[in-house]
Design a protein around this motif. Structure first.
Motif, PDB file in Angstrom:
ATOM      1  N   VAL A  44       0.855  -1.185   0.000  1.00 14.19           N
ATOM      2  CA  VAL A  44       0.000   0.000   0.000  1.00 14.19           C
ATOM      3  C   VAL A  44       0.889   1.232   0.000  1.00 14.19           C
ATOM      4  O   VAL A  44       1.787   1.350   0.835  1.00 14.19           O
ATOM      5  N   GLU A  45       0.643   2.152  -0.924  1.00 10.88           N
ATOM      6  CA  GLU A  45       1.403   3.400  -0.934  1.00 10.88           C
ATOM      7  C   GLU A  45       0.469   4.582  -1.191  1.00 10.88           C
ATOM      8  O   GLU A  45      -0.394   4.525  -2.076  1.00 10.88           O
ATOM      9  N   THR A  46       0.647   5.624  -0.404  1.00 13.21           N
ATOM     10  CA  THR A  46      -0.106   6.873  -0.565  1.00 13.21           C
ATOM     11  C   THR A  46       0.894   7.992  -0.869  1.00 13.21           C
ATOM     12  O   THR A  46       1.089   8.908  -0.077  1.00 13.21           O
ATOM     13  N   CYS A  47       1.507   7.891  -2.040  1.00  7.89           N
ATOM     14  CA  CYS A  47       2.560   8.834  -2.423  1.00  7.89           C
ATOM     15  C   CYS A  47       2.080  10.277  -2.415  1.00  7.89           C
ATOM     16  O   CYS A  47       2.844  11.199  -2.125  1.00  7.89           O
ATOM     17  N   SER A  48       0.812  10.495  -2.726  1.00  8.99           N
ATOM     18  CA  SER A  48       0.336  11.865  -2.921  1.00  8.99           C
ATOM     19  C   SER A  48       0.392  12.704  -1.651  1.00  8.99           C
ATOM     20  O   SER A  48       0.494  13.931  -1.727  1.00  8.99           O
ATOM     21  N   ILE A  49       0.326  12.072  -0.484  1.00  7.63           N
ATOM     22  CA  ILE A  49       0.328  12.883   0.743  1.00  7.63           C
ATOM     23  C   ILE A  49       1.701  13.487   1.025  1.00  7.63           C
ATOM     24  O   ILE A  49       1.832  14.344   1.899  1.00  7.63           O
ATOM     25  N   SER A  50       2.715  13.049   0.266  1.00  5.14           N
ATOM     26  CA  SER A  50       4.055  13.629   0.426  1.00  5.14           C
ATOM     27  C   SER A  50       4.280  14.815  -0.501  1.00  5.14           C
ATOM     28  O   SER A  50       5.354  15.423  -0.468  1.00  5.14           O
ATOM     29  N   ILE A  51       3.279  15.153  -1.334  1.00  6.48           N
ATOM     30  CA  ILE A  51       3.418  16.305  -2.223  1.00  6.48           C
ATOM     31  C   ILE A  51       3.672  17.553  -1.385  1.00  6.48           C
ATOM     32  O   ILE A  51       2.933  17.852  -0.447  1.00  6.48           O
ATOM     33  N   ARG A  52       4.726  18.296  -1.732  1.00 11.26           N
ATOM     34  CA  ARG A  52       5.178  19.427  -0.921  1.00 11.26           C
ATOM     35  C   ARG A  52       5.149  20.706  -1.745  1.00 11.26           C
ATOM     36  O   ARG A  52       6.047  20.960  -2.543  1.00 11.26           O
ATOM     37  N   LEU A  53       4.110  21.489  -1.561  1.00  7.23           N
ATOM     38  CA  LEU A  53       3.966  22.737  -2.303  1.00  7.23           C
ATOM     39  C   LEU A  53       4.833  23.857  -1.742  1.00  7.23           C
ATOM     40  O   LEU A  53       4.919  24.925  -2.347  1.00  7.23           O
ATOM     41  N   ASP A  54       5.468  23.599  -0.582  1.00 11.99           N
ATOM     42  CA  ASP A  54       6.338  24.598   0.029  1.00 11.99           C
ATOM     43  C   ASP A  54       7.788  24.449  -0.414  1.00 11.99           C
ATOM     44  O   ASP A  54       8.636  25.268  -0.067  1.00 11.99           O
ATOM     45  N   SER A  55       8.101  23.402  -1.194  1.00 10.13           N
ATOM     46  CA  SER A  55       9.487  23.055  -1.487  1.00 10.13           C
ATOM     47  C   SER A  55      10.061  23.902  -2.619  1.00 10.13           C
ATOM     48  O   SER A  55       9.347  24.315  -3.535  1.00 10.13           O
ATOM     49  N   ASP A  56      11.373  24.147  -2.566  1.00  8.67           N
ATOM     50  CA  ASP A  56      12.076  24.787  -3.675  1.00  8.67           C
ATOM     51  C   ASP A  56      12.941  23.780  -4.436  1.00  8.67           C
ATOM     52  O   ASP A  56      13.808  24.156  -5.218  1.00  8.67           O
ATOM     53  N   ASP A  57      12.667  22.481  -4.206  1.00  7.69           N
ATOM     54  CA  ASP A  57      13.386  21.417  -4.900  1.00  7.69           C
ATOM     55  C   ASP A  57      12.636  21.071  -6.188  1.00  7.69           C
ATOM     56  O   ASP A  57      11.434  20.787  -6.155  1.00  7.69           O
ATOM     57  N   PRO A  58      13.300  21.080  -7.335  1.00  8.12           N
ATOM     58  CA  PRO A  58      12.630  20.702  -8.580  1.00  8.12           C
ATOM     59  C   PRO A  58      11.965  19.331  -8.516  1.00  8.12           C
ATOM     60  O   PRO A  58      10.947  19.102  -9.190  1.00  8.12           O
ATOM     61  N   ALA A  59      12.512  18.429  -7.709  1.00 12.06           N
ATOM     62  CA  ALA A  59      11.921  17.092  -7.588  1.00 12.06           C
ATOM     63  C   ALA A  59      10.498  17.156  -7.058  1.00 12.06           C
ATOM     64  O   ALA A  59       9.685  16.275  -7.352  1.00 12.06           O
ATOM     65  N   ALA A  60      10.186  18.196  -6.280  1.00 15.30           N
ATOM     66  CA  ALA A  60       8.836  18.327  -5.736  1.00 15.30           C
ATOM     67  C   ALA A  60       7.814  18.577  -6.840  1.00 15.30           C
ATOM     68  O   ALA A  60       6.680  18.100  -6.774  1.00 15.30           O
ATOM     69  N   VAL A  61       8.204  19.339  -7.858  1.00 18.24           N
ATOM     70  CA  VAL A  61       7.303  19.577  -8.988  1.00 18.24           C
ATOM     71  C   VAL A  61       7.112  18.285  -9.779  1.00 18.24           C
ATOM     72  O   VAL A  61       5.997  17.943 -10.185  1.00 18.24           O
ATOM     73  N   VAL A  62       8.198  17.567 -10.010  1.00 13.74           N
ATOM     74  CA  VAL A  62       8.120  16.304 -10.732  1.00 13.74           C
ATOM     75  C   VAL A  62       7.204  15.328  -9.989  1.00 13.74           C
ATOM     76  O   VAL A  62       6.345  14.667 -10.599  1.00 13.74           O
ATOM     77  N   ALA A  63       7.359  15.233  -8.669  1.00 13.85           N
ATOM     78  CA  ALA A  63       6.519  14.336  -7.871  1.00 13.85           C
ATOM     79  C   ALA A  63       5.053  14.712  -7.977  1.00 13.85           C
ATOM     80  O   ALA A  63       4.174  13.849  -8.059  1.00 13.85           O
ATOM     81  N   THR A  64       4.776  16.018  -7.987  1.00 12.24           N
ATOM     82  CA  THR A  64       3.395  16.483  -8.091  1.00 12.24           C
ATOM     83  C   THR A  64       2.770  16.072  -9.414  1.00 12.24           C
ATOM     84  O   THR A  64       1.567  15.837  -9.503  1.00 12.24           O
ATOM     85  N   ALA A  65       3.582  15.952 -10.446  1.00 15.40           N
ATOM     86  CA  ALA A  65       3.088  15.556 -11.764  1.00 15.40           C
ATOM     87  C   ALA A  65       2.977  14.046 -11.931  1.00 15.40           C
ATOM     88  O   ALA A  65       2.288  13.578 -12.841  1.00 15.40           O
ATOM     89  N   LEU A  66       3.644  13.267 -11.069  1.00 11.55           N
ATOM     90  CA  LEU A  66       3.730  11.818 -11.252  1.00 11.55           C
ATOM     91  C   LEU A  66       2.939  10.992 -10.252  1.00 11.55           C
ATOM     92  O   LEU A  66       2.396   9.936 -10.594  1.00 11.55           O
ATOM     93  N   PHE A  67       2.870  11.436  -8.993  1.00  8.16           N
ATOM     94  CA  PHE A  67       2.444  10.549  -7.911  1.00  8.16           C
ATOM     95  C   PHE A  67       0.945  10.255  -7.914  1.00  8.16           C
ATOM     96  O   PHE A  67       0.101  11.139  -8.066  1.00  8.16           O
ATOM     97  N   GLY A  68       0.619   8.994  -7.718  1.00  7.25           N
ATOM     98  CA  GLY A  68      -0.729   8.530  -7.454  1.00  7.25           C
ATOM     99  C   GLY A  68      -0.698   7.566  -6.290  1.00  7.25           C
ATOM    100  O   GLY A  68       0.375   7.230  -5.767  1.00  7.25           O
ATOM    101  N   ASP A  69      -1.867   7.101  -5.874  1.00  8.47           N
ATOM    102  CA  ASP A  69      -1.979   6.220  -4.718  1.00  8.47           C
ATOM    103  C   ASP A  69      -2.656   4.911  -5.122  1.00  8.47           C
ATOM    104  O   ASP A  69      -3.514   4.891  -6.012  1.00  8.47           O
ATOM    105  N   GLY A  70      -2.297   3.828  -4.451  1.00  8.37           N
ATOM    106  CA  GLY A  70      -2.922   2.553  -4.776  1.00  8.37           C
ATOM    107  C   GLY A  70      -2.386   1.426  -3.911  1.00  8.37           C
ATOM    108  O   GLY A  70      -1.518   1.621  -3.049  1.00  8.37           O
ATOM    109  N   ALA A  71      -2.921   0.233  -4.139  1.00  3.61           N
ATOM    110  CA  ALA A  71      -2.529  -0.948  -3.365  1.00  3.61           C
ATOM    111  C   ALA A  71      -2.671  -2.180  -4.241  1.00  3.61           C
ATOM    112  O   ALA A  71      -3.407  -2.188  -5.231  1.00  3.61           O
ATOM    113  N   ALA A  72      -1.953  -3.224  -3.862  1.00  2.00           N
ATOM    114  CA  ALA A  72      -2.061  -4.505  -4.556  1.00  2.00           C
ATOM    115  C   ALA A  72      -1.811  -5.616  -3.544  1.00  2.00           C
ATOM    116  O   ALA A  72      -1.145  -5.410  -2.519  1.00  2.00           O
TER     117      ALA A  72
END
Length: 347
Positions: free
Chosen positions: A167-195
């Motif tokens: 189970v992963e809930t990647c979206s709750i780690s989205i950080r709109l306060d960050s100045d790291d470019p990786a934060a923008v990439v994560a915001t465009a990529l992350f979804g949540d799900g389980a298997a």
């Protein structure tokens, strides 16, 4: 490793669905560093993602959240996703929850103590003597490594039945306060799900799991992972991931095949974690696959985004439904930097 039977596989997603265009508009409105977002906003358009499933409505992501709020969302959502995926996998295997002897749980996007399988035990209906193996820190590699661990535990105790849930809930780690470019990439990529999957030894099955292997590259800790910061987890994505995969995967795949006692030529299909479109391109290039050969990986990425560990299980689910080739190598990259491999054979 002695062969292990894969009896079932099930997937689950949370209820909130976001179109990529809406995600981009929300992020543009909410990101603190407007200049950083505008510079990198093209990643939303180039990610080849149409929709993602989230554990919270879009307006939740526009508000500031600390560790407590983020983890509270994780606990509630992850428990329900665990139950949904586990229940479906057990039913598909023709079993009841009381038939399950042990549970391997993989999750890296929140903290749960007691762990998720303990929190969900009474609602799922596990026995009170079910064995529990929670695993943290595997990241995107967790879908492959977790299934491999459950398989090894099942074969070590012949006749026992093990449930694997990630189970992963990647979206709750989205950080709109960050100045790291990786934060923008994560915001465009992350979804949540389980298997979830059910494995055991010695029964007819969807597939046989015949071995697992792993490659860990020294000195690569900062390629992928999480930084623990005051407002919450901060993603670590190095821009070098796709070129690193392009340069290193072929030799790693050859080495894992050697460890498993087979040759690369014996693999009929690779079943890969689609971490992003550039990652898929790099895998196809490194393994000298035909462009577009990883069609199911692109399909999952388009419909769900990068859900971390469960994502490769979504790919395997589609591969099983269309008919598993004779020999399949599952692969996923994760923090370490590592490549996890699992060998499956058609039943």
């Amino acid at each position: 490793m002695p062969p292990c039977s894969l009896l079932s596989l099930a997937t689950a997603v949370p209820p909130f669905v976001v179109e990529q265009a809406d995600a981009k508009a929300t992020a543009r409105r909410a990101f603190n560093r407007k200049n950083l977002f505008d510079k990198l906003s093209g990643v939303f358009d180039n990610a080849e993602i149409a929709t993602r499933h989230l554990v919270a409505p879009l307006e939740w992501y526009e508000r500031p959240h600390g560790w407590h709020d983020r983890n509270a969302v994780y606990l509630e959502a992850a428990e329900q996703l665990f139950i949904d995926a586990a229940t479906a996998a057990i039913e598909k295997a023709g079993l009841t929850p009381r038939d399950i002897d042990g549970v391997v749980t993989v999750s890296t996007t929140g903290i749960a103590t007691p762990s998720l399988e303990a929190r969900a035990a009474s609602r799922v209906g596990f026995r009170d003597n079910v064995r529990r193996v929670p695993v943290f820190g595997l990241g995107c590699a967790g879908g492959v490594n977790g299934l491999a661990l459950a398989s090894r535990l099942a074969t070590a105790d012949p006749g026992s039945i093990w449930l694997f849930v990630t189970v992963e809930t990647c979206s709750i780690s989205i950080r709109l306060d960050s100045d790291d470019p990786a934060a923008v990439v994560a915001t465009a990529l992350f979804g949540d799900g389980a298997a979830a999957a059910v494995v055991t030894s010695g029964l007819h099955s969807l597939a046989r799991i015949t071995g697992s292997a792993e490659k860990l590259w020294p000195g690569t800790l900062r390629i992928m992972g999480w930084d623990v910061e005051d407002p919450g987890l901060a993603v670590v994505f190095d821009r070098a991931i796709p070129p690193f995969i392009d340069a290193e995967l072929e030799a790693a795949a050859e080495g894992m095949c050697s460890d498993l006692g087979i040759t690369r030529d014996e693999i009929d299909r690779f079943c890969c974690h689609p971490g992003g479109v550039k990652v898929i391109d790099a895998i196809e290039s490194a393994l000298q696959l035909n462009q577009g050969e990883l069609n199911l990986e692109r399909e999952v990425l388009r419909g769900y985004g990068n859900m971390s560990a469960p994502t490769v299980m979504f790919v395997l689910d589609r591969l099983l439904k269309q008919g598993l080739p004779d020999k399949v190598m599952m692969t996923a990259f994760g923090p370490g930097f590592t490549c996890a491999g699992l060998l499956l054979e058609a039943a």
